[in-house]
Design a protein around this motif. Structure first.
Motif, mmCIF file in Angstrom:
data_model
loop_
_atom_site.group_PDB
_atom_site.id
_atom_site.type_symbol
_atom_site.label_atom_id
_atom_site.label_comp_id
_atom_site.label_asym_id
_atom_site.label_seq_id
_atom_site.Cartn_x
_atom_site.Cartn_y
_atom_site.Cartn_z
ATOM 1 N N ARG A 122 3.079 -31.140 -36.644
ATOM 2 C CA ARG A 122 4.154 -31.737 -35.853
ATOM 3 C C ARG A 122 3.704 -32.077 -34.422
ATOM 4 N NH1 ARG A 122 9.734 -32.411 -35.467
ATOM 5 N NH2 ARG A 122 10.045 -31.638 -37.580
ATOM 6 N N PRO A 123 3.024 -31.181 -33.699
ATOM 7 C CA PRO A 123 2.592 -31.556 -32.344
ATOM 8 C C PRO A 123 1.710 -32.804 -32.337
ATOM 9 C CG PRO A 123 2.390 -29.184 -32.658
ATOM 10 C CD PRO A 123 2.680 -29.767 -34.006
ATOM 11 N N GLN A 124 0.863 -32.933 -33.340
ATOM 12 C CA GLN A 124 0.000 -34.100 -33.450
ATOM 13 C C GLN A 124 0.834 -35.364 -33.653
ATOM 14 O OE1 GLN A 124 -2.808 -33.471 -36.627
ATOM 15 N NE2 GLN A 124 -4.507 -34.305 -35.458
ATOM 16 N N ALA A 158 -4.809 -41.057 -40.115
ATOM 17 C CA ALA A 158 -6.167 -41.069 -39.573
ATOM 18 C C ALA A 158 -6.464 -39.769 -38.838
ATOM 19 C CB ALA A 158 -6.358 -42.261 -38.641
ATOM 20 N N ALA A 159 -5.504 -39.291 -38.070
ATOM 21 C CA ALA A 159 -5.697 -38.033 -37.337
ATOM 22 C C ALA A 159 -5.810 -36.856 -38.295
ATOM 23 C CB ALA A 159 -4.528 -37.819 -36.372
ATOM 24 N N ASP A 164 -12.733 -40.712 -36.617
ATOM 25 C CA ASP A 164 -13.175 -40.797 -35.228
ATOM 26 C C ASP A 164 -12.466 -41.952 -34.521
ATOM 27 O OD1 ASP A 164 -14.949 -38.678 -35.448
ATOM 28 O OD2 ASP A 164 -16.576 -39.964 -36.158
ATOM 29 N N PRO A 165 -12.077 -41.768 -33.254
ATOM 30 C CA PRO A 165 -11.353 -42.822 -32.526
ATOM 31 C C PRO A 165 -12.056 -44.172 -32.549
ATOM 32 C CG PRO A 165 -11.301 -40.773 -31.283
ATOM 33 C CD PRO A 165 -12.227 -40.539 -32.455
ATOM 34 N N GLU A 166 -13.397 -44.172 -32.486
ATOM 35 C CA GLU A 166 -14.117 -45.454 -32.458
ATOM 36 C C GLU A 166 -14.082 -46.178 -33.806
ATOM 37 O OE1 GLU A 166 -17.250 -42.157 -32.899
ATOM 38 O OE2 GLU A 166 -15.416 -42.518 -31.752
ATOM 39 N N ARG A 167 -13.627 -45.489 -34.856
ATOM 40 C CA ARG A 167 -13.524 -46.129 -36.180
ATOM 41 C C ARG A 167 -12.092 -46.553 -36.504
ATOM 42 N NH1 ARG A 167 -17.964 -44.801 -39.498
ATOM 43 N NH2 ARG A 167 -17.244 -46.584 -40.719
ATOM 44 N N LEU A 168 -11.149 -46.318 -35.575
ATOM 45 C CA LEU A 168 -9.741 -46.568 -35.882
ATOM 46 C C LEU A 168 -9.449 -48.034 -36.196
ATOM 47 C CD1 LEU A 168 -7.519 -44.352 -33.563
ATOM 48 C CD2 LEU A 168 -7.505 -44.468 -36.051
ATOM 49 N N VAL A 169 -10.076 -48.960 -35.488
ATOM 50 C CA VAL A 169 -9.821 -50.382 -35.742
ATOM 51 C C VAL A 169 -10.215 -50.741 -37.172
ATOM 52 C CG1 VAL A 169 -10.452 -52.731 -35.108
ATOM 53 C CG2 VAL A 169 -10.021 -51.036 -33.321
#
Length: 411
Positions: A122-124, A158-159, A164-169
């Motif tokens: 939930r916090p996420q 994704a989280a 990884d943030p750089e792979r989100l796109v």
């Protein structure tokens, strides 16, 4: 009685403009005239009453795998067109279309890991919803679907997976492409996009599964490889295909749950006032949204034995299509079913299916919708439709109900 022909199953999808604009006209008429009938266009028995739909989806002996369908089950045959029958079934499909014992073997560890993650995420989810809210304009019209409802489910899964943030796109792009696997009437261009996304996701999960074995992290992919190492009977292909299926099954439907919910609450200010007065009532609000405007409208089963369904005799392999939306508006199950009422006495809707195949992502979808609705209306107390008289723009993906866009103003 009337001589009007019954609508085909394909006419009961968003591909039909009349259905897309007002599905209840067709569904209510069908449920009244012929709640169980054989549809030659799909090769299935179509059920529209709550009692019949509930009985079918909760029957754990029913089959799901299209490979078990008779030749006349047109929709199921379309699903497996081009699939190599010599390959292990679990390497070509996810738990969405598997039967026991493989279904239970694969689903159990996946559910164990996913539900444990959902119980503490939930916090996420709140942080990701707040980040999406921070990006919204406060004084100009914007498309809530594009800027809020679409990114939240993708960013959440994704989280949870540990992307990884750089792979989100890339990940978002693959997520959008793989959704076309749910469309049995996709165009050649959509099929190409789906295949490109599938290749990208397979490579990503192959690489990431190997990386997590060497360097564990606090994410669902690590959970799955650790369960596998501890003895869970899961192959690499099964891990990859079912992790990908979490995107297919959860992203679009949760997007639509949030979008449908916002539109309903804005169109029914007296119901929105109940949520504002008591944000803890959001659980009941989400359940009424699911009943009234479900993201998934139709699901299917196959008869696994000689049986009678809805008063119709069935043989093994014969297909059954159940109209979830129709069941949720059946007056025999719901008093005044056409009224959107968030104070409605709870009863089990059919929007997540049931039985062995009840939606594995239901707890996460509920959590995301609950957080998104409460925080959206808290951040924008004056949120309103930008063009209240305009007809809604519904997406044309068959068997699903969601908005293409939803223009709102926050200030």
């Amino acid at each position: 009685m009337t001589d009007r022909p019954l609508p085909s199953l394909f006419e009961l999808t968003s591909l039909n403009p009349a259905y897309r604009d007002d599905p209840q006209v067709l569904l209510d008429d069908l449920r009244e005239r012929c709640p169980a009938h054989r549809d030659p266009s799909s090769g299935s028995l179509v059920l529209s009453r709550y009692a019949d739909v509930r009985g079918v989806v909760n029957d754990r002996e029913m089959w799901r795998d299209p490979f078990r369908a008779e030749e006349g089950a047109i929709l199921q045959q379309r699903q497996i067109a081009g699939v190599d029958r010599n390959l292990p079934r679990t390497s070509t499909t996810s738990i969405l279309l598997l039967d026991d014992p493989d279904h239970a073997r694969v689903r159990q560890p996946l559910a164990q890991a996913l539900y444990a993650r959902v119980a503490r995420c939930r916090p996420q989810v709140e942080a990701l919803v707040d980040a999406a809210l921070d990006r919204l304009p406060s004084d100009a019209p914007f498309d809530l679907m594009d800027q809020f409802c679409v990114p939240i489910p993708i960013d959440v899964i994704a989280a949870i997976l540990g992307v990884d943030p750089e792979r989100l796109v890339e990940f978002r792009h693959w997520s959008e492409g793989i959704i076309q696997s749910l469309n049995p009437f996709r165009t050649p261009e959509q099929t190409t996009a789906m295949e490109v996304a599938a290749v990208g996701l397979e490579a990503y999960f192959t690489e990431t599964l190997a990386a997590r074995r060497l360097e564990p992290r606090d994410d669902l992919i690590t959970d799955m490889v650790q369960l596998q190492a501890a003895g869970a009977d899961l192959s690499e292909a099964e891990l990859r295909i079912n992790l990908s299926a979490l995107l297919v099954a959860g992203n679009l439907t949760t997007t639509d749950l949030i979008g449908n919910g916002v539109r309903l609450l804005l169109k029914h200010p007296e119901e929105l006032a109940k949520l504002r007065a008591d944000p803890k009532a959001v659980n009941a609000v989400v359940e009424e949204i699911l009943r009234y405007e479900p993201p998934v409208e139709i699901t299917g089963r196959l008869a696994s034995r000689e049986m009678e369904v809805g008063g119709c005799p069935m043989k093994p392999g014969q297909a059954i299509s159940v109209l979830l939306r129709s069941a949720n508006r059946d007056a025999e199950a719901w008093p005044d079913p056409e009224r959107f009422d968030v104070s409605r006495k709870h009863r089990s809707h059919m929007s997540f299916g049931g039985g062995a195949h009840i939606c594995i992502g239901a707890p996460l979808a509920r959590l995301e919708a609950q957080v998104a609705l409460v925080r959206l209306f808290d951040r924008f107390p004056n949120l309103r439709l930008a063009y209240p008289e305009a007809a809604p723009e519904w997406r044309t993906l068959p068997f699903f109900r969601g908005l293409q866009r939803l223009d709102v103003v926050g200030g």
